[in-house]
Structure formats: structure tokens, C-alpha cells
Design a protein around this motif. Structure first.
Motif, PDB file in Angstrom:
ATOM      1  N   LEU A 115       0.899  -1.151   0.000  1.00  0.00           N
ATOM      2  CA  LEU A 115       0.000   0.000   0.000  1.00  0.00           C
ATOM      3  C   LEU A 115       0.936   1.197   0.000  1.00  0.00           C
ATOM      4  N   ASP A 127      -7.552   2.206   4.616  1.00  0.00           N
ATOM      5  CA  ASP A 127      -7.094   1.496   3.408  1.00  0.00           C
ATOM      6  C   ASP A 127      -6.494   0.144   3.782  1.00  0.00           C
ATOM      7  N   ILE A 131      -7.863  -3.467   2.361  1.00  0.00           N
ATOM      8  CA  ILE A 131      -7.004  -4.441   1.668  1.00  0.00           C
ATOM      9  C   ILE A 131      -7.047  -5.785   2.388  1.00  0.00           C
TER      10      ILE A 131
END
Ligand code: PLP
Length: 382
Positions: A115, A127, A131
């Protein structure tokens, strides 16, 4: 020219993120010999490892496993020991040390995905959650606490909570933060955290270490890719006999014991972090008063190393700036960014406010000598 600045031992002051300026007493601890298999050294080593776990607030849940070598040896040992051969690592990248973890995975053959965020932007915990939800094959997450490339403080607690909520394991590179920025194992769940002797603990270089969750370390048999970087084997040998499998950096470890005593005397993480925070404040305020701009806004800046934009004035030449500061006893760091032309000044090590004021005065003198008047950021090349 003002008088050349010097450390207690007459050396130039290292305004760098480690190796850094150490106290005279830390260096003096090294002027003896010890037998690596002698009880005196075995006791020193045990005290050092226990103290590190205590500093981490991890004595009950974790053990400190030393790794001979620099910090990267500890990071590679951490990834290779904890991520199973069929595991998968999510690496949060916003600088060179996240990238280095990618390189380690590539070399040792561990699956990884990243990331990525820009060097001046922390990874977003939401985020990370997204993921991890989307990819159930990810077993571990790797995060850098203070990304020394820029000096940014990543939101390690929020990342740790996101990883724990998803039922995955966290590996932390706290190399440049451990000992000065709080990361309490009771509050920030991680399986392993890597750091080294020569950063905020203010020891000399030569020993990395990994603070390992005991219940996770026992599950690592068969994972390591290298004999020398097998954390469980290293720990088991030390438990059994108190002795290292391979020659330890004895002087480094003895000096680290002295450095840890000085860390305690300063008030532990809060005391050390307080001095660095003040150093950082004095430096940033002084540089801004001269017209320099920091890469990061204050709320993202860790009090470890500060990135300044290269001045726009064509008379400013970094090599001459560096050399003239070195002549005055201050060693700074070049930039390591891809997003902007920059240089860095560290505020860790055996340095206080007076050293920072001295560095500011030297910078003002050098700018004057070079005829630099425009210190605002240099525009990126088109
Ligand atoms: C965040 C971080 N990780 C890893 C390292 C690598 O440590 P070493 O250069 O001791 O191998 C550093 C060094 O500055 C660092 O700042």
C-alpha cells in the motif's frame, strides 16, 4: 567564523539519524575486554535484553532477541522468521524503509503486496482494513513507525488496531523511533518490532534487536531463510546457556547497557522524547525564521529528523553548505526524497537545545558566506 562545535570527546556533532553523537560515558564503557562466554558478559547481555523489553512495556508478553549487525539485519530477521514461507506480507510504503522491506521479500522469497502513499503522506488505516478484507491470503502487515526518509510519523496505533481487527499480525520497523516515541506493547498490538542500538537509545552501532511476542515466536520453526537470522534459534540458545550462537558485538552490548542507564536517568521514553521534541522545535523555528520550509506540516513531523526544501537561490550549493557546516563541527544529511529536492537535519543523539542554537548560528553564517538570500523552496524541474 564561530568556534568549531564539538561533542564531549571533541568530535563533530552528528545531526544525523544514527549513528549519532553518543555520550562520553557510553564510549568509555567500551575500553575493556570481556569474554563472550564469561558470566560477567552473560549477565550484562541479559540485563540489556530485559531492559529493552521493559522500555517497550512488553516484559510479560514479549522477549527481546538480539541480532548481530545493523538495523536492517534485524528487519530481515523479523520478516524471514515471522512470515511463513507460504505467508503473504502487506507492506505500507511511504519511503525508503518500506521499499527496503519489499526488497527483502524479493530476495528471501516471501509473497508481498504494497500500500503506497507519497513520502509526505501517512498510510490510511482504513485502506489497510479494506485491503485485508479483500485479500484473506495476507498473513502479516509491515509498517514503519517513523519513516526516516522524510521524518514522518506514521499512525502506528491506528494501523495496529486495523491489523488486529482483521485478525492479522503486525511487524513494526521502529528503528528511528524506539526509545523516544511511545509504542507500548499493551496498547499497540504487534508480533514483532525491530530497532537497533545506535538510534534513540543512544548506543553505538552493531546490534539490532527484535522484540518478539512469545506466543508468535514459538510458531516460527521452519520459516527462517538464513541460519544467522533465525530469531527463535537465537532466542533458544540464549535461554539455554546465556550464550550467543556466533560472536556477539561485546563492546556494543556493554556500551548499550550504559546507554540504557542514561536513558532511564533521563526519564525513559518520555524524558528522551521530550528532549528531542524540544530540539526539533528549536531547529524548525530557527530554520523557518531564516526562510526555510519544512517538507512536513508540524502534525506529521516526528522529532527525529527534519526534511527541509532545498533553497531556490542559485547561490545555494548543497556540497558547499555541507562542507562549511562540517568545518564548523556540524554534520548534516543529504535528502533521500523522490518528491522534492531536499536536505535533512537530525535532532537525536546526545544533543540539546544549545547544540541546535549553535547549528542555526552556523547555518546563518554559511548562508551569508555563500551569498544566499532566497531560502524558500526550489521549484521542481519541469
Ligand atoms: C526506519 C529505519 N529502518 C531501517 C533502517 C536501517 O538501519 P541500518 O542502516 O542500521 O541497517 C533505518 C536506518 O536509518 C531506519 O531509519
Amino acid at each position: 567564523m564561530t568556534e568549531r562545535a564539538a561533542s564531549e570527546t571533541g568530535d563533530a556533532l552528528l545531526l544525523t539519524p544514527g549513528p549519532l553523537t553518543t555520550s562520553k560515558s557510553v564510549k568509555a564503557a567500551m575500553v575493556h575486554d570481556w569474554g563472550s562466554r564469561d558470566q560477567a558478559f552473560i549477565d550484562i547481555n541479559r540485563r540489556v535484553l530485559e531492559s529493552i523489553a521493559q522500555i517497550a512495556g512488553a516484559s510479560k508478553t514479549h522477549v527481546t532477541v538480539p541480532v548481530q549487525g545493523s538495523g536492517t539485519f534485524a528487519v530481515e530477521a523479523m520478516i524471514g522468521s515471522f512470515v511463513p514461507r507460504d505467508g503473504k506480507l502487506l507492506i505500507l510504503v511511504n519511503g525508503a524503509y518500506g521499499e527496503r522491506a519489499m526488497k527483502i521479500c524479493e530476495v528471501i522469497g516471501r509473497a508481498c503486496i504494497t500500500l503506497e502513499s507519497p513520502e509526505d503522506t501517512p498510510p490510511a488505516p482504513e485502506d489497510v482494513s479494506a485491503i485485508l478484507t479483500a485479500d484473506p491470503s495476507i498473513t502479516h502487515v509491515f509498517a514503519v513507525h517513523c519513516e526516516t526518509t522524510s521524518g514522518i510519523l506514521n499512525p502506528i496505533k491506528e494501523i495496529a488496531d486495523a491489523v488486529a481487527a482483521a485478525g492479522r499480525r503486525l511487524l513494526v520497523d521502529s528503528m528511528s523511533a524506539f526509545g523516544a516515541l511511545p509504542i507500548d506493547a499493551a496498547d499497540v498490538p504487534y508480533d514483532a518490532l525491530a530497532a537497533s542500538s545506535n538510534k534513540c537509545l543512544e548506543g553505538v552501532p552493531g546490534l539490532g534487536f527484535v522484540i518478539c511476542r512469545k506466543t508468535a515466536l514459538v510458531e516460527t520453526d521452519g520459516n527462517p531463510h538464513a541460519l544467522v537470522l533465525d530469531l527463535k534459534a537465537q532466542h533458544d540458545a540464549l535461554e539455554k546457556s546465556g550464550q550467543y550462537r556466533f560472536t556477539p558485538p561485546i563492546h556494543v552490548i556493554v556500551a548499550l547497557e550504559q546507554a540504557i542507564t542514561e536513558h532511564e536517568d533521563e526519564g525513559g521514553v518520555a524524558g528522551r522524547g521530550g528532549r528531542y521534541t524540544n530540539n526539533c522545535k528549536v531547529l524548525v523555528e530557527g530554520m523557518r525564521a531564516m526562510g526555510f520550509e519544512t517538507l512536513l506540516p508540524d502534525e506529521l513531523q516526528a522529532p527525529i529528523i527534519i526534511t527541509f526544501h532545498m533553497p531556490e537561490d542559485p547561490a545555494f550549493e548543497f556540497k558547499r553548505f555541507y562542507d562549511s557546516l562540517a568545518e564548523r563541527g556540524y554534520l548534516i544529511y543529504p535528502g533521500k526524497l523522490t518528491v522534492a529536492d531536499s536536505f535533512r537535519i537530525g535532532c537525536i543523539g546526545r544533543l540539546d537545545e544549545n547544540h541546535m542554537q549553535g547549528a542555526l548560528q552556523a547555518i546563518a553564517e554559511v548562508l551569508n558566506e555563500m551569498g544566499v538570500t532566497q531560502t524558500g523552496p526550489r521549484k521542481a524541474a519541469a
